[in-house]
Motif scaffolding. Sequence first.
Motif, mmCIF file in Angstrom:
data_model
loop_
_atom_site.group_PDB
_atom_site.id
_atom_site.type_symbol
_atom_site.label_atom_id
_atom_site.label_comp_id
_atom_site.label_asym_id
_atom_site.label_seq_id
_atom_site.Cartn_x
_atom_site.Cartn_y
_atom_site.Cartn_z
ATOM 1 N N LEU A 186 13.972 34.917 -6.631
ATOM 2 C CA LEU A 186 15.333 34.971 -6.091
ATOM 3 C C LEU A 186 15.877 36.398 -6.118
ATOM 4 N N ALA A 187 15.529 37.148 -7.174
ATOM 5 C CA ALA A 187 16.022 38.519 -7.299
ATOM 6 C C ALA A 187 15.455 39.413 -6.215
ATOM 7 N N PHE A 188 14.134 39.386 -6.003
ATOM 8 C CA PHE A 188 13.601 40.322 -5.012
ATOM 9 C C PHE A 188 13.803 39.843 -3.582
ATOM 10 N N THR A 189 13.996 38.548 -3.382
ATOM 11 C CA THR A 189 14.351 38.082 -2.037
ATOM 12 C C THR A 189 15.750 38.566 -1.667
ATOM 13 N N GLY A 329 20.737 49.836 -5.106
ATOM 14 C CA GLY A 329 19.511 50.503 -5.513
ATOM 15 C C GLY A 329 19.025 50.008 -6.860
ATOM 16 N N VAL A 330 19.972 49.808 -7.782
ATOM 17 C CA VAL A 330 19.618 49.260 -9.097
ATOM 18 C C VAL A 330 19.009 47.870 -8.941
ATOM 19 N N LEU A 331 19.631 47.032 -8.118
ATOM 20 C CA LEU A 331 19.115 45.677 -7.891
ATOM 21 C C LEU A 331 17.713 45.724 -7.291
ATOM 22 N N THR A 332 17.499 46.650 -6.350
ATOM 23 C CA THR A 332 16.194 46.735 -5.697
ATOM 24 C C THR A 332 15.117 47.218 -6.651
ATOM 25 N N ILE A 333 15.433 48.222 -7.456
ATOM 26 C CA ILE A 333 14.455 48.696 -8.441
ATOM 27 C C ILE A 333 14.123 47.579 -9.437
ATOM 28 N N CYS A 334 15.145 46.850 -9.866
ATOM 29 C CA CYS A 334 14.910 45.708 -10.765
ATOM 30 C C CYS A 334 14.031 44.659 -10.082
ATOM 31 N N ALA A 335 14.243 44.478 -8.771
ATOM 32 C CA ALA A 335 13.461 43.496 -8.015
ATOM 33 C C ALA A 335 12.001 43.912 -7.920
ATOM 34 N N ILE A 336 11.751 45.211 -7.740
ATOM 35 C CA ILE A 336 10.371 45.681 -7.677
ATOM 36 C C ILE A 336 9.682 45.446 -9.016
#
Length: 543
Positions: A186-189, A329-336
């Motif tokens: 759910l996070a990276f989607t 950007g923080v959310l995306t890095i966490c998603a990766i």
Amino acid sequence: MTGPWSFAVGVFVSFALYVAVGNYAGARVKTLSDYYVSGRAAPTILVVGTLVASYLSTVCFMGEVGFSYQGYLLPLLTLAIMSGAGYPVGSIYFGRYLRRSQALTVPEYFGKRFNSPLLRIIMGTITVVGIGCYLVAVNQGLGLLLSELLGIPYRWALVIAFVVYGSFTFYAGSRGVIITDTIMFLAFTLAALLVVPFILSAAGGWHSAVESLSRLPARPDILKWHGLTGEGAIWANPSDALVWAFLIGVIWFLVVGTSPWQASRYQMAASEHVVLRSGIVAMLAFSVMYLVLQFGAASVAVINPNVKPFERVLIWASMNPSVVPTWLGVLTICAIFAAGLSSCSTFLSLVGFSLAYDILPFVRRGQPAEERFVLRVSRICMGVVALIAMLLTLSPPPAILWIAYFAATLFAASWGLLAFASVHWPRVTRAGAIASVLLGSSGVVVMQALKSFGRLSLPIYLDPTLVGIVLSAVGMVAGSLLTRPTPEEMDYRRGLLAPVESVSASQWITTRNYYLAGVAVGIVLVIGLYVFYYLPAALGLAG
């Protein structure tokens, strides 16, 4: 580039969440079934979450987005379309029967299906080696990313990553993995669907970005069906690019449909209908996110065509506030990170399961071990394998995409065809199964070794994995025609084909509606590609 403190804080908060949730789930592990297959009680959302999260690791968010950015967007999407079809096909023609078998691991299924402890050990060994290689590739991606983010040595970054995913995987097994996988999915989607519009906006908007990309001097032909070709490119001509995309697409179709880190997810499903629904939903979720993410990564070339290495293109965009706002950007890095952690936890659990349940009991004791013993040995095996994977990851150069591709192809060549034949071909025998697995796996390993170390030059249509698949088919057919199925093998297959659950008409209607919705989404995607890719790309090429 070292990110600001907000990135580090966000990543460590997400780490703490996964560890807390995983260990909470681990406290509810009471039986071997809980630990290995999450008690066979997972609903559709959890099965979908773990299917997609296990597939979309740092290989996608670093290796494959870098491949698209480099200039090979359309060959990669061709491959992805074919591999995504492995979800519904695999669930219908293999996954639901695997669940019926009540096996705790995929190698156990094959061992029981062909009444062969030897085959089970062989497949358990292939699982350990193949998934171990994949674990090395994903570990590498996590280490590189965490090292860059925190500005710490790569080796320390590897240790931190290991502690995070290992802490809940050892304790909770599949029950912890499936829940954390779904949170990560759910996070990276969400991150992918949010970050790409900002990238496109920075590139001038969707239509403008596609038009600019189609005539970008630094990436000629990036939006053509074959991607970059010619001098300095991976492929010399368009036909080689097309053949590669279709060959690798077939290989990954088999991987998605039958590999242990994908097919084993169906063993956790609460019912057969959950298996069938999960297959179509996983394909749709994968397809939508993949299309959006890869087009977004390629569009970064309009903003900055000089990101090096290519594998950090999404990281560069996420940590550049002129492209993506800091919160996203923080959310995306966490998603990766989530994508990498989810795959590592899945791979680590499967390796531990196969060592403890498929190899050690038969080698050391001649019969399956008691539950408490298997649980203890599984955790020990996970620790040993994780340590070995970490040691192997300390020095290799960034080659995440190609390491993972080789590891995955081992499963396509070993048992991709046998998995479907074990259910749907009554004539296949124990001898055919063993010959198929041995010839397929040895074929791909030998050919790849000759290609990599012996500098053997092969035409594109003689890919080592294709050679392995052909050898696997030859071994299966020849071995089966020279022998006959035993009564035990025939009885086991008949049991697989007999439904074990009573299903109401409403359940069938619900499952049918899932597939009708899948068709509708597929039509929307085709129309969307025409409007948002073909038309602006054609306009850009014409201009």
